[in-house]
Design a protein around this motif. Structure first.
Motif, PDB file in Angstrom:
ATOM      1  N   ALA A 137      26.129 -36.761  -1.902  1.00 58.47           N
ATOM      2  CA  ALA A 137      26.193 -37.936  -1.029  1.00 58.47           C
ATOM      3  C   ALA A 137      24.816 -38.536  -0.758  1.00 58.47           C
ATOM      4  N   LYS A 138      23.800 -37.693  -0.640  1.00 58.86           N
ATOM      5  CA  LYS A 138      22.448 -38.174  -0.333  1.00 58.86           C
ATOM      6  C   LYS A 138      21.513 -38.033  -1.540  1.00 58.86           C
ATOM      7  N   ALA A 139      22.083 -38.125  -2.738  1.00 57.65           N
ATOM      8  CA  ALA A 139      21.268 -38.029  -3.951  1.00 57.65           C
ATOM      9  C   ALA A 139      20.235 -39.148  -3.990  1.00 57.65           C
ATOM     10  N   VAL A 140      19.037 -38.815  -4.482  1.00 54.90           N
ATOM     11  CA  VAL A 140      17.927 -39.774  -4.562  1.00 54.90           C
ATOM     12  C   VAL A 140      17.790 -40.257  -6.011  1.00 54.90           C
ATOM     13  N   HIS A 141      17.853 -41.571  -6.203  1.00 50.87           N
ATOM     14  CA  HIS A 141      17.642 -42.139  -7.532  1.00 50.87           C
ATOM     15  C   HIS A 141      16.136 -42.216  -7.780  1.00 50.87           C
ATOM     16  N   MET A 142      15.640 -41.473  -8.757  1.00 55.32           N
ATOM     17  CA  MET A 142      14.206 -41.338  -8.986  1.00 55.32           C
ATOM     18  C   MET A 142      13.707 -42.468  -9.901  1.00 55.32           C
ATOM     19  N   LEU A 143      13.538 -43.656  -9.327  1.00 50.89           N
ATOM     20  CA  LEU A 143      13.175 -44.831 -10.117  1.00 50.89           C
ATOM     21  C   LEU A 143      11.744 -44.761 -10.647  1.00 50.89           C
ATOM     22  N   GLU A 144      10.814 -44.275  -9.837  1.00 52.33           N
ATOM     23  CA  GLU A 144       9.423 -44.169 -10.278  1.00 52.33           C
ATOM     24  C   GLU A 144       9.287 -43.144 -11.403  1.00 52.33           C
ATOM     25  N   LEU A 145       9.979 -42.034 -11.278  1.00 48.52           N
ATOM     26  CA  LEU A 145       9.938 -41.005 -12.316  1.00 48.52           C
ATOM     27  C   LEU A 145      10.532 -41.544 -13.614  1.00 48.52           C
ATOM     28  N   ASP A 146      11.616 -42.299 -13.508  1.00 48.11           N
ATOM     29  CA  ASP A 146      12.222 -42.882 -14.703  1.00 48.11           C
ATOM     30  C   ASP A 146      11.265 -43.864 -15.369  1.00 48.11           C
ATOM     31  N   LEU A 147      10.550 -44.658 -14.560  1.00 44.27           N
ATOM     32  CA  LEU A 147       9.574 -45.602 -15.100  1.00 44.27           C
ATOM     33  C   LEU A 147       8.440 -44.866 -15.805  1.00 44.27           C
ATOM     34  N   LEU A 148       8.020 -43.742 -15.237  1.00 44.97           N
ATOM     35  CA  LEU A 148       6.961 -42.929 -15.856  1.00 44.97           C
ATOM     36  C   LEU A 148       7.401 -42.416 -17.218  1.00 44.97           C
ATOM     37  N   LEU A 149       8.621 -41.899 -17.294  1.00 49.82           N
ATOM     38  CA  LEU A 149       9.142 -41.377 -18.560  1.00 49.82           C
ATOM     39  C   LEU A 149       9.350 -42.504 -19.569  1.00 49.82           C
ATOM     40  N   LYS A 150       9.780 -43.657 -19.083  1.00 49.68           N
ATOM     41  CA  LYS A 150       9.968 -44.810 -19.964  1.00 49.68           C
ATOM     42  C   LYS A 150       8.653 -45.247 -20.581  1.00 49.68           C
ATOM     43  N   THR A 151       7.574 -45.203 -19.794  1.00 44.91           N
ATOM     44  CA  THR A 151       6.266 -45.640 -20.255  1.00 44.91           C
ATOM     45  C   THR A 151       5.621 -44.644 -21.213  1.00 44.91           C
ATOM     46  N   ARG A 152       5.772 -43.357 -20.923  1.00 43.00           N
ATOM     47  CA  ARG A 152       5.057 -42.333 -21.691  1.00 43.00           C
ATOM     48  C   ARG A 152       5.876 -41.723 -22.830  1.00 43.00           C
ATOM     49  N   CYS A 153       7.178 -41.899 -22.785  1.00 41.81           N
ATOM     50  CA  CYS A 153       8.048 -41.361 -23.850  1.00 41.81           C
ATOM     51  C   CYS A 153       8.996 -42.469 -24.303  1.00 41.81           C
ATOM     52  N   THR A 154       8.424 -43.562 -24.798  1.00 43.06           N
ATOM     53  CA  THR A 154       9.201 -44.773 -25.061  1.00 43.06           C
ATOM     54  C   THR A 154      10.362 -44.538 -26.010  1.00 43.06           C
ATOM     55  N   ASN A 155      10.106 -43.904 -27.140  1.00 40.43           N
ATOM     56  CA  ASN A 155      11.157 -43.713 -28.141  1.00 40.43           C
ATOM     57  C   ASN A 155      12.288 -42.826 -27.608  1.00 40.43           C
ATOM     58  N   HIS A 156      11.897 -41.746 -26.953  1.00 38.43           N
ATOM     59  CA  HIS A 156      12.903 -40.843 -26.387  1.00 38.43           C
ATOM     60  C   HIS A 156      13.709 -41.555 -25.315  1.00 38.43           C
ATOM     61  N   TRP A 157      13.011 -42.342 -24.485  1.00 40.02           N
ATOM     62  CA  TRP A 157      13.688 -43.058 -23.406  1.00 40.02           C
ATOM     63  C   TRP A 157      14.695 -44.054 -23.968  1.00 40.02           C
ATOM     64  N   LYS A 158      14.320 -44.799 -25.021  1.00 45.85           N
ATOM     65  CA  LYS A 158      15.232 -45.778 -25.624  1.00 45.85           C
ATOM     66  C   LYS A 158      16.456 -45.082 -26.226  1.00 45.85           C
ATOM     67  N   LYS A 159      16.227 -43.940 -26.859  1.00 47.34           N
ATOM     68  CA  LYS A 159      17.337 -43.179 -27.440  1.00 47.34           C
ATOM     69  C   LYS A 159      18.316 -42.748 -26.357  1.00 47.34           C
ATOM     70  N   ARG A 160      17.791 -42.248 -25.246  1.00 46.97           N
ATOM     71  CA  ARG A 160      18.659 -41.816 -24.151  1.00 46.97           C
ATOM     72  C   ARG A 160      19.346 -43.009 -23.490  1.00 46.97           C
ATOM     73  N   TYR A 161      18.641 -44.122 -23.406  1.00 47.78           N
ATOM     74  CA  TYR A 161      19.218 -45.327 -22.811  1.00 47.78           C
ATOM     75  C   TYR A 161      20.431 -45.789 -23.615  1.00 47.78           C
ATOM     76  N   ASN A 162      20.264 -45.833 -24.938  1.00 48.15           N
ATOM     77  CA  ASN A 162      21.368 -46.264 -25.799  1.00 48.15           C
ATOM     78  C   ASN A 162      22.544 -45.291 -25.704  1.00 48.15           C
ATOM     79  N   ALA A 163      22.233 -44.003 -25.611  1.00 50.18           N
ATOM     80  CA  ALA A 163      23.295 -43.002 -25.497  1.00 50.18           C
ATOM     81  C   ALA A 163      24.056 -43.154 -24.183  1.00 50.18           C
ATOM     82  N   GLU A 164      23.331 -43.443 -23.105  1.00 46.67           N
ATOM     83  CA  GLU A 164      23.999 -43.617 -21.813  1.00 46.67           C
ATOM     84  C   GLU A 164      24.863 -44.865 -21.812  1.00 46.67           C
ATOM     85  N   ARG A 165      24.360 -45.951 -22.404  1.00 49.17           N
ATOM     86  CA  ARG A 165      25.151 -47.182 -22.466  1.00 49.17           C
ATOM     87  C   ARG A 165      26.435 -46.956 -23.271  1.00 49.17           C
ATOM     88  N   ALA A 166      26.303 -46.213 -24.367  1.00 52.05           N
ATOM     89  CA  ALA A 166      27.482 -45.903 -25.176  1.00 52.05           C
ATOM     90  C   ALA A 166      28.468 -45.066 -24.370  1.00 52.05           C
TER      91      ALA A 166
END
Length: 246
Positions: A206-235
Protein backbone atom coordinates in the motif's frame (compact mmCIF):
# COMPACT_ATOMS: atom_id res chain seq x y z
CA UNK A 1 10.37 4.82 19.19
CA UNK A 2 8.15 7.89 18.84
CA UNK A 3 11.12 10.21 18.31
CA UNK A 4 12.82 7.86 15.82
CA UNK A 5 9.54 7.49 13.92
CA UNK A 6 9.22 11.28 13.69
CA UNK A 7 12.79 11.57 12.38
CA UNK A 8 12.12 8.96 9.69
CA UNK A 9 8.82 10.59 8.70
CA UNK A 10 10.33 14.08 8.52
CA UNK A 11 13.16 12.83 6.31
CA UNK A 12 10.85 10.89 3.99
CA UNK A 13 8.44 13.78 3.48
CA UNK A 14 11.19 16.30 2.79
CA UNK A 15 13.03 14.06 0.31
CA UNK A 16 9.77 13.22 -1.45
CA UNK A 17 8.97 16.91 -1.84
CA UNK A 18 12.49 17.71 -3.06
CA UNK A 19 12.57 14.95 -5.67
CA UNK A 20 9.04 15.67 -6.84
CA UNK A 21 10.39 18.93 -8.24
CA UNK A 22 13.26 17.16 -10.01
CA UNK A 23 11.17 14.47 -11.72
CA UNK A 24 8.12 16.62 -12.45
CA UNK A 25 6.32 15.92 -15.72
CA UNK A 26 3.82 17.58 -18.02
CA UNK A 27 2.66 21.12 -17.32
CA UNK A 28 4.45 21.23 -13.97
CA UNK A 29 7.79 20.43 -15.63
CA UNK A 30 7.21 23.15 -18.24
CA UNK A 31 6.44 25.64 -15.46
CA UNK A 32 9.58 24.69 -13.53
CA UNK A 33 11.77 25.00 -16.65
CA UNK A 34 10.31 28.45 -17.31
CA UNK A 35 10.85 29.45 -13.70
CA UNK A 36 14.52 28.43 -13.89
CA UNK A 37 15.04 31.36 -16.25
CA UNK A 38 14.60 33.57 -13.20
CA UNK A 39 15.41 31.33 -10.20
CA UNK A 40 18.19 28.76 -9.87
CA UNK A 41 15.96 25.94 -8.60
CA UNK A 42 18.65 23.33 -9.20
CA UNK A 43 21.09 25.09 -6.89
CA UNK A 44 18.37 25.35 -4.25
CA UNK A 45 17.65 21.62 -4.61
CA UNK A 46 21.33 20.77 -4.15
CA UNK A 47 21.41 22.86 -0.98
CA UNK A 48 18.24 21.22 0.39
CA UNK A 49 19.66 17.80 -0.39
CA UNK A 50 22.89 18.68 1.42
CA UNK A 51 20.90 19.67 4.50
CA UNK A 52 18.99 16.38 4.38
CA UNK A 53 22.24 14.41 4.25
CA UNK A 54 23.46 16.37 7.28
CA UNK A 55 20.14 15.57 8.97
CA UNK A 56 20.66 11.84 8.31
CA UNK A 57 24.26 11.98 9.51
CA UNK A 58 23.51 13.94 12.67
CA UNK A 59 20.62 11.73 13.77
CA UNK A 60 22.28 8.44 12.85
CA UNK A 61 25.42 9.21 14.86
CA UNK A 62 23.39 10.61 17.77
CA UNK A 63 21.14 7.55 18.00
CA UNK A 64 24.09 5.15 17.82
CA UNK A 65 25.98 7.01 20.55
CA UNK A 66 22.91 7.15 22.80
CA UNK A 67 22.27 3.41 22.47
CA UNK A 68 25.94 2.55 22.98
CA UNK A 69 26.17 4.75 26.08
CA UNK A 70 22.95 3.26 27.46
CA UNK A 71 24.35 -0.27 27.23
CA UNK A 72 27.64 0.84 28.77
CA UNK A 73 25.97 2.50 31.76
CA UNK A 74 23.41 -0.24 32.41
CA UNK A 75 25.61 -3.18 31.36
CA UNK A 76 22.78 -4.38 29.13
CA UNK A 77 22.03 -5.36 25.55
CA UNK A 78 18.90 -3.20 25.36
CA UNK A 79 20.52 -0.68 23.03
CA UNK A 80 21.28 -3.39 20.49
CA UNK A 81 17.77 -4.78 20.89
CA UNK A 82 16.30 -1.33 20.28
CA UNK A 83 18.34 -1.01 17.09
CA UNK A 84 17.00 -4.36 15.92
CA UNK A 85 13.49 -3.16 16.71
CA UNK A 86 14.04 -0.06 14.55
CA UNK A 87 14.95 -2.36 11.65
CA UNK A 88 11.87 -4.50 12.27
CA UNK A 89 9.62 -1.42 12.40
CA UNK A 90 11.25 -0.04 9.21
CA UNK A 91 12.16 3.29 10.82
CA UNK A 92 15.95 2.88 10.73
CA UNK A 93 16.73 5.97 8.66
CA UNK A 94 19.75 4.47 6.90
CA UNK A 95 17.46 1.77 5.48
CA UNK A 96 14.96 4.26 4.08
CA UNK A 97 14.32 3.92 0.31
CA UNK A 98 14.21 7.71 0.25
CA UNK A 99 17.91 7.75 1.13
CA UNK A 100 18.59 5.61 -1.95
CA UNK A 101 16.49 8.02 -3.99
CA UNK A 102 18.45 10.98 -2.62
CA UNK A 103 21.70 9.24 -3.54
CA UNK A 104 20.42 8.56 -7.07
CA UNK A 105 19.43 12.23 -7.32
CA UNK A 106 22.99 13.37 -6.63
CA UNK A 107 24.48 10.77 -8.94
CA UNK A 108 22.11 11.99 -11.66
CA UNK A 109 23.55 15.49 -11.15
CA UNK A 110 27.20 14.42 -11.19
CA UNK A 111 27.75 16.02 -14.59
CA UNK A 112 27.44 19.41 -12.93
CA UNK A 113 30.30 21.38 -11.46
CA UNK A 114 30.48 23.06 -8.10
CA UNK A 115 32.30 22.43 -4.84
CA UNK A 116 29.07 22.12 -2.88
CA UNK A 117 27.66 19.49 -5.22
CA UNK A 118 30.92 17.55 -5.27
CA UNK A 119 31.10 17.62 -1.47
CA UNK A 120 27.74 15.86 -1.14
CA UNK A 121 27.70 13.68 -4.26
CA UNK A 122 31.16 12.39 -3.33
CA UNK A 123 29.55 10.51 -0.47
CA UNK A 124 27.56 8.44 -2.95
CA UNK A 125 28.89 6.01 -5.50
CA UNK A 126 27.28 3.41 -7.70
CA UNK A 127 28.77 0.40 -9.48
CA UNK A 128 26.29 -1.26 -11.83
CA UNK A 129 28.89 -3.48 -13.53
CA UNK A 130 29.47 -5.74 -10.52
CA UNK A 131 27.32 -8.54 -9.12
CA UNK A 132 25.28 -7.47 -7.30
CA UNK A 133 24.95 -3.88 -8.60
CA UNK A 134 25.47 -1.63 -5.60
CA UNK A 135 25.00 1.93 -4.41
CA UNK A 136 27.32 3.01 -1.60
CA UNK A 137 26.93 5.80 0.92
CA UNK A 138 29.90 6.99 2.99
CA UNK A 139 29.15 8.82 6.22
CA UNK A 140 31.45 10.19 8.97
CA UNK A 141 32.91 7.88 11.63
CA UNK A 142 33.82 5.39 8.86
CA UNK A 143 30.15 4.50 8.49
CA UNK A 144 29.55 2.78 5.16
CA UNK A 145 26.19 1.67 3.78
CA UNK A 146 25.78 -0.55 0.72
CA UNK A 147 22.47 -1.00 -1.05
CA UNK A 148 21.88 -3.99 -3.33
CA UNK A 149 20.08 -2.88 -6.50
CA UNK A 150 19.15 -6.43 -7.55
CA UNK A 151 15.53 -7.49 -7.87
CA UNK A 152 15.12 -10.65 -5.80
CA UNK A 153 12.54 -12.04 -8.25
CA UNK A 154 14.22 -11.74 -11.66
CA UNK A 155 17.77 -11.45 -10.22
CA UNK A 156 18.61 -8.53 -12.53
CA UNK A 157 19.19 -4.85 -11.83
CA UNK A 158 15.87 -3.37 -10.79
CA UNK A 159 13.86 -1.81 -13.61
CA UNK A 160 11.13 0.76 -12.97
CA UNK A 161 11.84 -0.02 -9.31
CA UNK A 162 9.51 0.04 -6.35
CA UNK A 163 10.47 -0.25 -2.68
CA UNK A 164 7.86 -1.93 -0.50
CA UNK A 165 7.30 -0.54 2.97
CA UNK A 166 9.45 -3.39 4.35
CA UNK A 167 12.35 -1.81 2.41
CA UNK A 168 12.89 -4.50 -0.23
CA UNK A 169 13.40 -3.41 -3.86
CA UNK A 170 11.71 -4.98 -6.89
CA UNK A 171 11.05 -4.25 -10.53
CA UNK A 172 7.50 -2.98 -10.97
CA UNK A 173 6.54 -5.99 -13.08
CA UNK A 174 8.08 -8.40 -10.57
CA UNK A 175 6.33 -6.75 -7.62
CA UNK A 176 3.03 -6.88 -9.48
CA UNK A 177 3.54 -10.55 -10.38
CA UNK A 178 4.30 -11.40 -6.74
CA UNK A 179 1.14 -9.56 -5.63
CA UNK A 180 -1.02 -11.09 -8.41
CA UNK A 181 -1.99 -7.75 -9.98
CA UNK A 182 -1.58 -6.44 -13.53
CA UNK A 183 1.40 -4.22 -14.31
CA UNK A 184 -0.84 -1.33 -15.40
CA UNK A 185 -2.59 -1.51 -12.01
CA UNK A 186 0.69 -1.09 -10.12
CA UNK A 187 1.91 -2.58 -6.82
CA UNK A 188 -0.27 -0.28 -4.71
CA UNK A 189 -3.38 -2.03 -6.00
CA UNK A 190 -2.31 -5.29 -4.33
CA UNK A 191 -4.59 -6.91 -1.77
CA UNK A 192 -4.03 -5.80 1.85
CA UNK A 193 -2.78 -9.26 2.79
CA UNK A 194 -0.29 -9.54 -0.11
CA UNK A 195 3.18 -10.47 1.16
CA UNK A 196 6.71 -9.41 0.28
CA UNK A 197 8.41 -12.18 -1.73
CA UNK A 198 11.52 -11.91 0.48
CA UNK A 199 10.49 -11.34 4.11
CA UNK A 200 6.86 -12.52 3.71
CA UNK A 201 5.56 -9.49 5.60
CA UNK A 202 1.94 -8.68 4.73
CA UNK A 203 0.47 -5.27 3.92
CA UNK A 204 3.68 -3.84 2.45
CA UNK A 205 2.35 -2.83 -0.97
CA UNK A 206 0.00 0.00 0.00
CA UNK A 207 2.84 2.43 0.79
CA UNK A 208 5.25 1.25 -1.91
CA UNK A 209 7.68 3.95 -3.10
CA UNK A 210 8.17 4.41 -6.84
CA UNK A 211 11.94 4.94 -7.19
CA UNK A 212 11.95 7.45 -10.06
CA UNK A 213 15.45 8.84 -9.42
CA UNK A 214 16.94 5.35 -9.24
CA UNK A 215 15.20 4.41 -12.49
CA UNK A 216 16.61 7.55 -14.15
CA UNK A 217 20.10 6.63 -12.92
CA UNK A 218 19.83 3.13 -14.39
CA UNK A 219 18.39 4.51 -17.62
CA UNK A 220 21.34 6.89 -17.98
CA UNK A 221 24.13 4.47 -17.06
CA UNK A 222 22.75 1.22 -18.51
CA UNK A 223 20.97 2.51 -21.61
CA UNK A 224 20.86 -0.69 -23.64
CA UNK A 225 19.77 -2.84 -20.72
CA UNK A 226 17.16 -0.27 -19.71
CA UNK A 227 15.69 -0.14 -23.25
CA UNK A 228 15.53 -3.94 -23.38
CA UNK A 229 13.67 -4.07 -20.07
CA UNK A 230 11.40 -1.22 -21.12
CA UNK A 231 10.35 -3.04 -24.28
CA UNK A 232 9.80 -6.24 -22.31
CA UNK A 233 7.59 -4.45 -19.79
CA UNK A 234 5.54 -2.79 -22.53
CA UNK A 235 5.05 -6.17 -24.18
CA UNK A 236 3.95 -7.58 -20.82
CA UNK A 237 1.42 -4.79 -20.36
CA UNK A 238 -0.05 -5.36 -23.84
CA UNK A 239 -0.33 -9.09 -23.16
CA UNK A 240 -2.07 -8.48 -19.84
CA UNK A 241 -4.44 -6.01 -21.48
CA UNK A 242 -5.42 -8.63 -24.04
CA UNK A 243 -5.96 -11.17 -21.28
CA UNK A 244 -8.16 -8.65 -19.48
CA UNK A 245 -10.37 -8.27 -22.56
CA UNK A 246 -10.59 -12.04 -22.95
Amino acid sequence: MKEVSEIDLCFSLRVRHLLHLHVATGVQRYFLQFRQCFINDQQAMVEKGRMLIEYVTMNTIAIRKILKKYDKIHSSENGKLFKSKMWAEHIEILQSPWLIELGAFYLNLDVLDGDELNEVSGRFSCDLSVTPPTMTLMLPDSLKMEYDLTCAVCLESVFNPYALSCGHLFCKSCACAAAFVFIFQGPKSAAPDAKCPICREAGVYAKAVHMLELDLLLKTRCTNHWKKRYNAERAGIRKQNMQGFD
